[in-house]
Enzyme design. Structure first.
Site, short mmCIF file in Angstrom:
data_model
loop_
_atom_site.label_atom_id
_atom_site.label_comp_id
_atom_site.label_asym_id
_atom_site.label_seq_id
_atom_site.Cartn_x
_atom_site.Cartn_y
_atom_site.Cartn_z
N GLY A 45 0.84 -1.19 0.00
CA GLY A 45 0.00 0.00 0.00
C GLY A 45 0.87 1.24 0.00
O GLY A 45 2.04 1.19 0.40
N GLN A 50 2.72 10.04 1.70
CA GLN A 50 4.03 9.37 1.74
C GLN A 50 4.93 9.74 0.58
O GLN A 50 6.11 9.39 0.57
CB GLN A 50 3.83 7.85 1.75
CG GLN A 50 3.20 7.35 3.04
CD GLN A 50 3.08 5.84 3.03
OE1 GLN A 50 2.17 5.30 2.43
NE2 GLN A 50 4.02 5.16 3.67
N CYS A 103 5.48 -0.01 7.76
CA CYS A 103 5.10 1.15 6.96
C CYS A 103 6.33 1.63 6.19
O CYS A 103 7.41 1.72 6.77
CB CYS A 103 4.58 2.26 7.88
SG CYS A 103 4.09 3.75 6.99
N LEU A 104 6.16 1.96 4.92
CA LEU A 104 7.30 2.39 4.11
C LEU A 104 7.91 3.69 4.62
O LEU A 104 9.09 3.95 4.38
CB LEU A 104 6.87 2.55 2.64
CG LEU A 104 6.42 1.28 1.91
CD1 LEU A 104 5.98 1.60 0.49
CD2 LEU A 104 7.50 0.21 1.92
N HIS A 145 -4.96 0.79 7.18
CA HIS A 145 -3.64 1.40 7.39
C HIS A 145 -3.44 2.58 6.43
O HIS A 145 -3.03 3.67 6.85
CB HIS A 145 -2.54 0.34 7.18
CG HIS A 145 -1.14 0.86 7.26
ND1 HIS A 145 -0.27 0.52 8.29
CD2 HIS A 145 -0.45 1.72 6.47
CE1 HIS A 145 0.88 1.16 8.10
NE2 HIS A 145 0.80 1.89 7.01
N GLU A 146 -3.77 2.38 5.15
CA GLU A 146 -3.59 3.45 4.17
C GLU A 146 -4.58 4.60 4.39
O GLU A 146 -4.23 5.77 4.22
CB GLU A 146 -3.74 2.91 2.74
CG GLU A 146 -2.71 1.85 2.35
CD GLU A 146 -1.28 2.25 2.66
OE1 GLU A 146 -0.93 3.43 2.50
OE2 GLU A 146 -0.51 1.36 3.09
N HIS A 149 -3.33 7.00 6.78
CA HIS A 149 -2.34 7.94 6.22
C HIS A 149 -3.02 9.22 5.71
O HIS A 149 -2.49 10.32 5.92
CB HIS A 149 -1.56 7.31 5.07
CG HIS A 149 -0.36 6.53 5.51
ND1 HIS A 149 0.66 7.07 6.23
CD2 HIS A 149 -0.02 5.23 5.31
CE1 HIS A 149 1.60 6.15 6.46
NE2 HIS A 149 1.19 5.01 5.92
NI NI Z 1 2.12 3.15 6.01
#
Ligand code: NI
Length: 194
Positions: A45, A50, A103-104, A145-146, A149
């Site tokens: 995701g 991000q 998470c990235l 999760h996304e 964000h």
């Molecule tokens: Ni994330």
């Protein structure tokens, strides 16, 4: 084009992102670039904050990873690969379950997070076709999760105070760029080397 991923500590990750209009400049290219960036970082995701944009776009690809034998607990789940634009969660249902998330924007850290089983979400796709769908299992996990964000929330917000204190030094290091990630990142407090 692969875009740098914004690291923990950048204020853009804390903003509630804004809806976009159908004529948002170069929208198709932006979505394509986000997919490329997500795959390059082996993510399931990615949300627009991000990549430094406070707009309500996020992507989910739970399809590929669910084929992997490490994900046998989600057997039978097909997964999705798509973008969500201007999304609003309509309803979250089902008992909360725990899963170890990463998470990235927060490389090399993963923590157990409790989330609902099922999510119903309203959004538009890249052609601005309105949709409302219900997802569950691993896919719902990634969507929630996304979605966080674009609401300015990170998974580290859910962990207990004591655990968070233990992690704080690592998180501060990420903000300063003192971390190894397998993909290009943008660090809010990284000193420029001359
Ligand atoms: Ni994330």
């Amino acid at each position: 084009m692969i875009l740098p991923i914004t690291a923990y500590g950048d204020p853009v990750l804390r903003k509630v992102a804004e809806d976009i209009e159908a004529d948002y400049p170069n929208l198709q290219e932006l979505i394509d670039n986000m997919f490329e960036t997500m795959y390059n970082a082996s993510g399931v995701g990615l949300a627009a904050p991000q990549i430094g944009l406070s707009i309500r776009i996020f992507l989910v690809d739970s399809k590929q990873i669910l084929k992997d034998k490490d994900y046998e607990e989600f057997k039978g789940e097909e997964g999705i690969c798509q973008e969500f634009i201007n999304a609003r969660v309509v309803e979250k249902t089902g008992e909360k379950w725990t899963y170890n998330e990463g998470c990235l924007s927060i490389p090399n850290i993963s923590e157990d997070v409790d989330r609902e089983q099922t999510v119903t979400i309203r959004y538009v796709d890249r052609n601005f076709v309105e949709k409302e769908e219900t997802y569950s299992g691993f896919t719902a996990r990634v969507i929630l999760h996304e979605y966080d964000h674009i609401q300015g929330v990170l998974f580290t917000d859910y962990i207990g105070a004591l655990r968070k204190r233990m992690l704080q030094r690592k998180l501060d290091k990420i903000t300063k760029g003192d971390v190894k990630a397998k993909y290009r990142m943008k660090f809010p407090l990284k000193k420029k080397s001359r």
